[in-house]
Design an enzyme around this catalytic site. Sequence first.
Site, mmCIF file in Angstrom:
data_model
loop_
_atom_site.group_PDB
_atom_site.id
_atom_site.type_symbol
_atom_site.label_atom_id
_atom_site.label_comp_id
_atom_site.label_asym_id
_atom_site.label_seq_id
_atom_site.Cartn_x
_atom_site.Cartn_y
_atom_site.Cartn_z
ATOM 1 C CB SER A 1 -2.131 -1.670 8.655
ATOM 2 O OG SER A 1 -2.122 -3.066 8.873
ATOM 3 C CB SER A 2 -1.219 -5.524 4.815
ATOM 4 O OG SER A 2 -0.031 -4.952 4.337
ATOM 5 C CG HIS B 1 -0.254 -0.281 2.507
ATOM 6 N ND1 HIS B 1 0.680 0.571 3.048
ATOM 7 C CD2 HIS B 1 -0.327 -1.333 3.372
ATOM 8 C CE1 HIS B 1 1.119 0.089 4.179
ATOM 9 N NE2 HIS B 1 0.538 -1.073 4.414
ATOM 10 N N GLY C 1 1.958 3.073 2.238
ATOM 11 C CA GLY C 1 3.019 3.082 3.248
ATOM 12 C C GLY C 1 4.272 2.390 2.710
ATOM 13 C CG HIS C 2 4.311 -1.801 1.858
ATOM 14 N ND1 HIS C 2 2.986 -2.154 1.986
ATOM 15 C CD2 HIS C 2 4.982 -2.535 2.786
ATOM 16 C CE1 HIS C 2 2.861 -3.051 2.944
ATOM 17 N NE2 HIS C 2 4.050 -3.302 3.453
ATOM 18 C CB VAL D 1 1.821 6.486 4.880
ATOM 19 C CG1 VAL D 1 0.842 7.175 3.926
ATOM 20 C CG2 VAL D 1 3.256 6.668 4.382
#
Length: 283
Positions: A186-187, A35, A37-38, A177
Site C-alpha cells: 500500500s502507498s 509500488h 502492487g500497481h 501483492v
Amino acid sequence: MPEVLTTIPALRDRVGAARLSGRSIGFVPTMGALHAGHKRLIDLARSECDLVIVSIFVNPLQFDRQDDLERYPRTLDADVALCSASGVDVVFAPSSLEMYPSPPVCVVDVGRVADHLCGRFRPGHFRGVATVVMKLFEITQPDRAYFGEKDAQQLAVIRHLVSDLNVPVEIVGVPTVREADGLALSSRNQRLQPGERRVATVLYEALKDAQARIAAGEREAARVTAAAREMIERQPAVKLEYLEIVDPLDMQPVARIDGPVVAAGAIWVGGVRLIDNVICVPP
Ligand code: PAF
C-alpha cells in the site's frame, strides 16, 4: 518514456487517435506513489491491451480528512520512471483544477454497497471514488480497466458502477501483492515507523485465521470475527476499526457462511490506516 499529459483535451486527442487506428486501450487509475502492487496491474494491462494509460491523480473528493489528503505521498518523477520501465504509453497526471474547475454539482451516488466496511467509517469516500472513476472512464474511454483486489469494496463499487450505468468498460480485478511477511502493499506503508511496520501484519494474520476457520467448517460469522478481532485487540500498538465477513458482490455482512465470502478489516497503526481482505471458501 511514456508521454506525460496533464490536460483533458490532450488526452482525448491521444485516445481518439488510438481508437481511429483500432487499438485497444487498457487503463490503470492510480493516485500515484506507485509500488509493486500497481506494477502488477500495469503489467497485466500491458500484456492485454495495445495502448496502456496510467492516471496519477490524488482525488480530493474521496478524502474524508484534510490531513490525510495533505499527507498522501506525491512522487510523480518516481512514478513516471516506474511507468517507463513497465512500458506504459501515456501517463495522465492532471491538476485538481483540471479535473474539478469548480466543485462538482453532479456526482455518482453509491448505494448500499458502501454501507459497511470502509464506507461506514469514511463518509462520502466511495461517492468520491465512483465520481472520479466515472470521469476518468469518460476521458480515457478504455476497453479494460484494472483495479487491485486489496480494495475489495472499491472493486465492488466499480463493478456496480459499470453494470448499473451501462459503462462499456471491462473491469479486471488483480490479486493483492504482499510483502514476504504477508503485509499487503500500500502507498500508506511508507508512512509506518519500523516498530509499526513490524506489528502491521496482525491484520493479515487475523484474516488468515478467519479464512482457516471457515475452511475448517465454521459457519457462524460472529464466531469467526470474534476470534479474529481478539487477535488484533491483543496487539496494543494497533487499533481495530472494523473486521467483518461480507458477501463478495454486495458487501453486505453475512450471519451464516454458506458460500464464498470476504473477510475484510481496517486497522490504525499509529497515524496510518491500513486495510486488507481475503476470500474465504467453506468446505
Ligand atoms: O485506488 C485508488 O488509487 C483510487 O481510489 C482510484 C481508483 C485511483 C480513484 O481515485
